[in-house]
Scaffold this motif. Structure first.
Motif, PDB file in Angstrom:
ATOM      1  N   HIS A 380       0.828  -1.201   0.000  1.00  0.00           N
ATOM      2  CA  HIS A 380       0.000   0.000   0.000  1.00  0.00           C
ATOM      3  C   HIS A 380       0.869   1.260   0.000  1.00  0.00           C
ATOM      4  CE1 HIS A 380      -2.738  -3.090   1.663  1.00  0.00           C
ATOM      5  NE2 HIS A 380      -3.647  -2.424   0.950  1.00  0.00           N
ATOM      6  N   SER A 408      -3.356   4.564   6.531  1.00  0.00           N
ATOM      7  CA  SER A 408      -4.556   3.902   6.028  1.00  0.00           C
ATOM      8  C   SER A 408      -4.303   2.452   5.623  1.00  0.00           C
ATOM      9  CB  SER A 408      -5.127   4.675   4.835  1.00  0.00           C
ATOM     10  OG  SER A 408      -4.246   4.618   3.729  1.00  0.00           O
ATOM     11  N   ASP A 409      -3.050   1.978   5.728  1.00  0.00           N
ATOM     12  CA  ASP A 409      -2.741   0.607   5.312  1.00  0.00           C
ATOM     13  C   ASP A 409      -2.950  -0.407   6.425  1.00  0.00           C
ATOM     14  OD1 ASP A 409      -0.658   1.314   6.961  1.00  0.00           O
ATOM     15  OD2 ASP A 409       0.922   0.596   5.627  1.00  0.00           O
ATOM     16  N   LEU A 423     -11.839   4.243   7.994  1.00  0.00           N
ATOM     17  CA  LEU A 423     -11.372   3.276   6.987  1.00  0.00           C
ATOM     18  C   LEU A 423     -12.399   2.144   6.885  1.00  0.00           C
ATOM     19  CD1 LEU A 423      -7.643   3.110   8.149  1.00  0.00           C
ATOM     20  CD2 LEU A 423      -8.565   4.424   6.224  1.00  0.00           C
ATOM     21  N   ALA A 428      -5.896   0.637   2.835  1.00  0.00           N
ATOM     22  CA  ALA A 428      -6.095   1.439   1.635  1.00  0.00           C
ATOM     23  C   ALA A 428      -4.780   2.124   1.265  1.00  0.00           C
ATOM     24  CB  ALA A 428      -7.196   2.473   1.863  1.00  0.00           C
ATOM     25  N   ASP A 430      -2.879   5.827   0.237  1.00  0.00           N
ATOM     26  CA  ASP A 430      -2.856   7.288   0.231  1.00  0.00           C
ATOM     27  C   ASP A 430      -1.636   7.711  -0.584  1.00  0.00           C
ATOM     28  OD1 ASP A 430      -5.066   7.392   1.935  1.00  0.00           O
ATOM     29  OD2 ASP A 430      -3.811   7.432   3.732  1.00  0.00           O
ATOM     30  N   SER A 446      -6.828   9.128  -2.095  1.00  0.00           N
ATOM     31  CA  SER A 446      -6.980   7.927  -1.278  1.00  0.00           C
ATOM     32  C   SER A 446      -8.087   7.058  -1.868  1.00  0.00           C
ATOM     33  CB  SER A 446      -7.328   8.288   0.166  1.00  0.00           C
ATOM     34  OG  SER A 446      -7.492   7.113   0.952  1.00  0.00           O
ATOM     35  N   ARG A 448      -9.608   4.755   0.089  1.00  0.00           N
ATOM     36  CA  ARG A 448     -10.201   4.150   1.292  1.00  0.00           C
ATOM     37  C   ARG A 448     -11.700   3.916   1.146  1.00  0.00           C
ATOM     38  NH1 ARG A 448      -8.567   8.241   5.804  1.00  0.00           N
ATOM     39  NH2 ARG A 448      -6.601   8.104   4.637  1.00  0.00           N
ATOM     40  N   TYR A 449     -12.360   4.580   0.204  1.00  0.00           N
ATOM     41  CA  TYR A 449     -13.770   4.323  -0.089  1.00  0.00           C
ATOM     42  C   TYR A 449     -13.914   3.633  -1.447  1.00  0.00           C
ATOM     43  CZ  TYR A 449     -14.469   7.615   3.762  1.00  0.00           C
ATOM     44  OH  TYR A 449     -14.425   8.243   4.989  1.00  0.00           O
TER      45      TYR A 449
END
Length: 625
Positions: A380, A408-409, A423, A428, A430, A446, A448-449
């Motif tokens: 990530h 976010s990983d 998250l 995810a 970034d 990102s 993340r969604y």
């Protein structure tokens, strides 16, 4: 509209020609951009008028500065009641000027105001709006109120030392002392003492302000009501130099004698704090310069922007070109810096690292580089910040600092943060970080969604905020030089195209931002992709890569998307251009010689020079963005 005046800096006369801003009708006026090469020009004609009244060359001779030799930093700072939550400000040695409502041109100064900076420095409460309780709480400033900077002035009291004797919320008042002379001292710890030998006749108290409850000595009262030569437009006349209430505000402390290092020696300096300014009296100074406005503009800037250095003494930053290369790995990217003596590798990890943005500073030791890298778990992409020790010695030097900004990983952040935010779908990526011109915010991408969307976060990395929800692929954010707009790429139209939008802030502090995009506009529209936008230092142009010719070419367009023109013309791939600090050159990657190398050219496409020359791939150059 920027205007430019002839200024005198001590003994040096700098003649500057008047500048007319030539803008296309559809293009917004560019103003208040700290790294646009015009920081010594006035960001608004109203600032020019206020400054010229007392400090213009035609009238100032023989007296101390009221504002300073000229401006040295301007930007769009958050203020809740201003349009889009942003107001134009400009800093001078002695103060900061502001335009809270650009449309207001009534009154003597046509809407130009002068901030209550001293109250903020003493209280540690940075004002965010009209409401006195709308503040961002910080530590009060230990910047010396008089004399040299702190490193060369350890004895002088800072603003925090006045907290116990200052009126901040009508919570402190001094008794009336009319007729008395000032002999009370205040040290760096805020301790009071007596020096009867300093009770000079000129320090006799002659005024008592009943609103805030503080005494004013004759030496300051005479200065506040001084008559002299003033300029209004082309007219030079004799009259009151300032409206002291506008320029200084009400007194928030009594006068105190302090010890400060001034130049090369320690001096006794009488100091009094007002809402907007500080007055100092140094008996050892030459006549005409014994009473001076304190350098409140410098002091406040150091407190608000500790990472930006001292632009009043420093030249514009000119960072070196950083690029990614697989020269030593044969596979993943590592960072290299191009120096005149040759390239230097500065990262060495088990996964890629690509430089995306500088966090620029007028102090080289405060410069940072933002990168995205898979060095965490090799899967990530996350955002990291490299300090100057990395740039000069590499990331494995003992004193080098690599600060991780996003988590976010799935990696657990340290107890002190930053907090990565929500998250919902697990680990995810970034990536593509872009630092705001003032160094306080980072725009990035990102997923993340699920879909790669545009986000923004404080420079600390805390609590990212989502800006786009279009469900498309978004990439490559870039800031306007004044911090008011963002430009990026998405494929909502079917191809990757360049978009722009303005930022509207509801809240802006060190640890949290509440902001939205408005006035979104599509700037390119072709049957092929347009990618990698970078805004010019003066905010008038965008350089980008277009594939409309069947291969990657470097293109340039006006900031509104008009006048798109090709700068390179070669059957190879020319990609991802980046601006020099002065806006005169571009660096980019091209495989025209069989493998990707870094090239530099002028902004009209001439003067092409190859910068790197090896058998590996060199890409993703970063110069001054």
């Amino acid at each position: 509209m920027r205007t430019q005046r002839v200024q005198r800096m001590t003994q040096v006369v700098v003649a500057l020609a008047m500048l007319a801003a030539l803008m296309l009708p559809s293009m917004a006026t560019v103003q208040a951009a700290p790294f646009d090469g015009q920081r010594q020009n006035f960001a608004d004609d109203r600032f020019d008028r206020v400054w010229t009244r007392t400090d213009g060359e035609r009238v100032r001779g023989g007296r101390s500065w009221y504002w300073g030799p000229g401006p040295w930093f301007d930007y769009a700072e958050f203020y809740r009641e201003s349009p889009n939550g942003l107001r134009t400000v400009q800093y001078f040695d002695k103060a900061r000027m502001e335009i809270n409502q650009p449309a207001e041109r009534g009154g003597a100064w046509q809407g130009a105001t002068n901030g209550l900076l001293v109250k903020e420095l003493v209280s540690g409460r940075m004002q965010l709006g009209d409401n006195p309780y709308d503040v961002d709480v910080r530590q009060a400033a230990d910047v010396p109120v008089a004399g040299n900077p702190r490193l060369d002035n350890p004895i002088a009291p800072g603003y925090v030392a006045f907290a116990g004797v200052a009126t901040l919320d009508n919570d402190y008042r001094d008794p009336q002392r009319l007729g008395e002379r000032v002999s009370v001292t205040l040290d760096r710890g805020g301790n009071l003492g007596l020096r009867p030998d300093l009770a000079r006749p000129e320090t006799e108290i002659v005024q008592y302000n009943s609103v805030t409850g503080h005494n004013i000595p004759r030496i300051f009262w005479d200065f506040m009501n001084l008559q002299g030569r003033i300029q209004d437009g082309a007219l030079v006349a004799t009259g009151p130099l300032v409206d002291w209430l506008f320029a200084m505000g009400l007194p928030i402390s009594d006068p105190y004698w302090t010890r400060a290092r001034v130049g090369g020696s320690e001096q006794d300096v009488l100091v009094q704090l007002f809402e907007r300014r500080v007055l100092t009296y140094t008996p050892a100074n030459p006549v005409g310069y014994q009473v001076e406005m304190g350098n409140v503009g410098q002091h406040y800037f150091q407190w608000r922007y500790p990472h930006l250095g001292q632009p009043w003494t420093a030249p514009d930053p000119n960072p070196p070109i950083v690029y990614a290369s697989n020269l030593t790995t044969g596979s993943h990217w590592e960072l290299h810096i191009h120096y005149q003596t040759g390239p230097v590798q500065v990262t060495q990890n088990n996964a890629e690292s690509v430089a995306m943005s500088y966090r620029r500073s007028y102090e080289p030791n405060q410069t940072r580089i933002l990168i995205d890298s898979r060095r965490g778990n090799e899967q990530h992409r996350q955002i990291y910040e490299l300090d100057p020790a990395v740039l000069y010695g590499g990331s494995h030097q003992i004193n080098a600092t690599v600060r991780r900004l996003t988590y976010s990983d799935g990696t657990v952040p340290p107890p002190t943060g930053p907090y990565p935010g929500y998250l919902p779908h697990g680990p995810a990526n970034d990536y593509n970080p872009s630092c705001s011109p003032d160094g306080t915010k980072i725009a990035f991408i990102s997923d993340r969604y699920y879909n790669p969307e545009l986000f923004i976060m404080p420079a600390s990395g805390n609590l990212p905020i989502q800006l786009t929800t279009n469900g498309c692929v978004n990439e490559s954010p870039a800031w306007s030089p004044d911090g008011r707009s963002l430009y990026w790429v998405n494929n909502c139209s079917g191809q990757l195209e360049i978009y722009g939008a303005d930022l509207v802030y509801q809240y802006d502090s060190r640890d949290y931002i509440d902001v939205q995009l408005v006035n979104q506009r599509q700037l390119t529209s072709t049957t092929s992709s347009d990618r990698f936008p970078r805004v010019s230092p003066d905010g008038r142009s965008i350089v980008f890569t277009s594939y409309r010719d069947g291969n990657g070419e470097i293109y340039l367009m006006n900031i509104d998307g008009s006048n798109q023109r090709r700068l390179t013309n070669h059957p190879a791939e020319d990609e991802a251009a980046t601006w020099s600090a002065d806006g005169r050159q571009l660096a980019f990657a091209s495989d025209r010689d069989g493998n990707y190398e870094i090239y530099v050219m002028n902004i009209d496409g001439t003067g092409l020079t190859r910068l790197t020359n090896n058998t590996a791939h060199d890409r993703w150059s970063l110069w001054a963005q």
